[in-house]
Design a protein around this motif. Structure first.
Motif, PDB file in Angstrom:
ATOM      1  N   UNK A 165       0.841  -1.201   0.000  1.00 13.22           N
ATOM      2  CA  UNK A 165       0.000   0.000   0.000  1.00 13.22           C
ATOM      3  C   UNK A 165       0.875   1.250   0.000  1.00 13.22           C
ATOM      4  N   UNK A 166       1.896   1.264   0.848  1.00 10.58           N
ATOM      5  CA  UNK A 166       2.801   2.412   0.880  1.00 10.58           C
ATOM      6  C   UNK A 166       3.507   2.615  -0.456  1.00 10.58           C
ATOM      7  N   UNK A 167       3.919   1.532  -1.095  1.00 13.27           N
ATOM      8  CA  UNK A 167       4.599   1.651  -2.393  1.00 13.27           C
ATOM      9  C   UNK A 167       3.674   2.297  -3.415  1.00 13.27           C
ATOM     10  N   UNK A 168       2.409   1.893  -3.429  1.00 12.93           N
ATOM     11  CA  UNK A 168       1.448   2.491  -4.358  1.00 12.93           C
ATOM     12  C   UNK A 168       1.247   3.976  -4.064  1.00 12.93           C
ATOM     13  N   UNK A 169       1.130   4.314  -2.799  1.00 11.27           N
ATOM     14  CA  UNK A 169       0.971   5.722  -2.426  1.00 11.27           C
ATOM     15  C   UNK A 169       2.221   6.530  -2.774  1.00 11.27           C
ATOM     16  N   UNK A 170       3.378   5.930  -2.583  1.00  7.84           N
ATOM     17  CA  UNK A 170       4.623   6.627  -2.911  1.00  7.84           C
ATOM     18  C   UNK A 170       4.784   6.827  -4.412  1.00  7.84           C
TER      19      UNK A 170
ATOM     20  N   UNK B 216       2.865   9.883  -5.034  1.00  5.08           N
ATOM     21  CA  UNK B 216       3.618  11.038  -4.556  1.00  5.08           C
ATOM     22  C   UNK B 216       4.777  11.357  -5.500  1.00  5.08           C
ATOM     23  N   UNK B 217       5.392  10.327  -6.037  1.00  4.62           N
ATOM     24  CA  UNK B 217       6.474  10.509  -7.005  1.00  4.62           C
ATOM     25  C   UNK B 217       5.975  11.264  -8.234  1.00  4.62           C
ATOM     26  N   UNK B 218       4.809  10.893  -8.700  1.00  4.69           N
ATOM     27  CA  UNK B 218       4.226  11.586  -9.851  1.00  4.69           C
ATOM     28  C   UNK B 218       3.855  13.024  -9.508  1.00  4.69           C
ATOM     29  N   UNK B 219       3.387  13.242  -8.303  1.00  2.00           N
ATOM     30  CA  UNK B 219       3.061  14.598  -7.866  1.00  2.00           C
ATOM     31  C   UNK B 219       4.308  15.474  -7.826  1.00  2.00           C
ATOM     32  N   UNK B 220       5.382  14.953  -7.271  1.00  2.00           N
ATOM     33  CA  UNK B 220       6.640  15.702  -7.210  1.00  2.00           C
ATOM     34  C   UNK B 220       7.164  15.945  -8.623  1.00  2.00           C
TER      35      UNK B 220
ATOM     36  N   UNK C 113      14.581  10.480  -2.864  1.00  2.00           N
ATOM     37  CA  UNK C 113      14.222   9.776  -1.624  1.00  2.00           C
ATOM     38  C   UNK C 113      12.970   8.920  -1.804  1.00  2.00           C
ATOM     39  N   UNK C 114      11.994   9.435  -2.532  1.00  2.00           N
ATOM     40  CA  UNK C 114      10.761   8.671  -2.776  1.00  2.00           C
ATOM     41  C   UNK C 114      11.073   7.451  -3.640  1.00  2.00           C
ATOM     42  N   UNK C 115      11.881   7.633  -4.676  1.00  2.00           N
ATOM     43  CA  UNK C 115      12.255   6.509  -5.541  1.00  2.00           C
ATOM     44  C   UNK C 115      12.965   5.423  -4.737  1.00  2.00           C
TER      45      UNK C 115
ATOM     46  N   UNK D 235      11.018   2.876   7.032  1.00  2.60           N
ATOM     47  CA  UNK D 235      10.320   3.777   7.957  1.00  2.60           C
ATOM     48  C   UNK D 235      11.103   5.071   8.146  1.00  2.60           C
ATOM     49  N   UNK D 236      12.406   4.971   8.330  1.00  2.00           N
ATOM     50  CA  UNK D 236      13.217   6.183   8.506  1.00  2.00           C
ATOM     51  C   UNK D 236      13.190   7.059   7.244  1.00  2.00           C
ATOM     52  N   UNK D 237      13.279   6.435   6.093  1.00  3.53           N
ATOM     53  CA  UNK D 237      13.224   7.202   4.849  1.00  3.53           C
ATOM     54  C   UNK D 237      11.849   7.825   4.664  1.00  3.53           C
ATOM     55  N   UNK D 238      10.818   7.112   5.063  1.00  7.78           N
ATOM     56  CA  UNK D 238       9.462   7.656   4.997  1.00  7.78           C
ATOM     57  C   UNK D 238       9.321   8.890   5.887  1.00  7.78           C
ATOM     58  N   UNK D 239       9.913   8.842   7.077  1.00 13.09           N
ATOM     59  CA  UNK D 239       9.895  10.012   7.957  1.00 13.09           C
ATOM     60  C   UNK D 239      10.649  11.184   7.326  1.00 13.09           C
ATOM     61  N   UNK D 240      11.770  10.897   6.682  1.00 11.98           N
ATOM     62  CA  UNK D 240      12.532  11.949   6.026  1.00 11.98           C
ATOM     63  C   UNK D 240      11.712  12.574   4.895  1.00 11.98           C
ATOM     64  N   UNK D 241      11.036  11.743   4.116  1.00 11.57           N
ATOM     65  CA  UNK D 241      10.201  12.252   3.028  1.00 11.57           C
ATOM     66  C   UNK D 241       9.072  13.109   3.596  1.00 11.57           C
TER      67      UNK D 241
END
Length: 163
Positions: free
Chosen positions: A65-70, A73-77, A102-104, A144-150
């Motif tokens: 689910x997170x990968x799909x959401x990311x 977000x990647x497309x939005x950025x 970071x998202x990639x 999780x840490x990278x997600x927090x950074x994003x």
């Protein structure tokens, strides 16, 4: 092989580990994003806290689910980068490119995590099982840490837009 080469995503992510003002390498970032997950993973394996099949199933679902959401977000950025391509604000452009990297990377880690967690189904004991758990924990902590950074970077970017 160049179509599936992932080294550019990984190297772009690690090049974002710089201090903003001086552009020097921020070694604390390497400690937080590599050493800390490795230590935590090793401690969990040392104390025999393993990923059960039920937990593995839940993690696979959550990471998917997170990968799909990311991806969204990647497309939005990407869209924001294209709209601001002629912008005079070089810092904002750099910041957007770093968020993109970071998202990639985060998507890549979630995919690796799912693959490792699927491997958890096929082994139930032994050194391979513990190794899979160690790698799985490392990727999950890293994700999780990278997600927090994003999240922090997106928050900074959008809060500047509101002010």
């Amino acid at each position: 092989m160049s179509k599936v080469g992932l080294s550019k995503i990984i190297s772009d992510h690690f090049t974002t580990f710089k201090k903003y003002k001086t552009q020097e390498v921020n070694y604390l970032d390497y400690i937080v994003f590599i050493v800390l997950p490795l230590i935590c993973s090793t401690l969990l394996i040392y104390f025999k806290v393993v990923i059960t099949k039920e937990l593995s199933s839940i993690l696979i679902t959550a990471l998917s689910i997170f990968a799909a959401l990311l991806f969204n977000l990647l497309l939005l950025v990407y869209d924001i980068i294209n709209k601001n391509n002629h912008s005079d604000n070089a810092l904002k452009q750099r910041f957007l490119k770093e968020i993109y990297s970071n998202i990639s990377y985060s998507i890549l880690v979630s995919i690796f995590s799912v693959i490792i967690l699927i491997g958890n189904y096929y082994f139930s004991c032994g050194i391979i099982y513990l190794t899979i758990n160690l790698i799985g924990y490392f990727f999950i902590f890293s994700f999780v840490l990278t997600l927090f950074m994003i999240l922090k970077r997106i928050h900074i970017l959008l809060s500047k837009e509101f002010s």
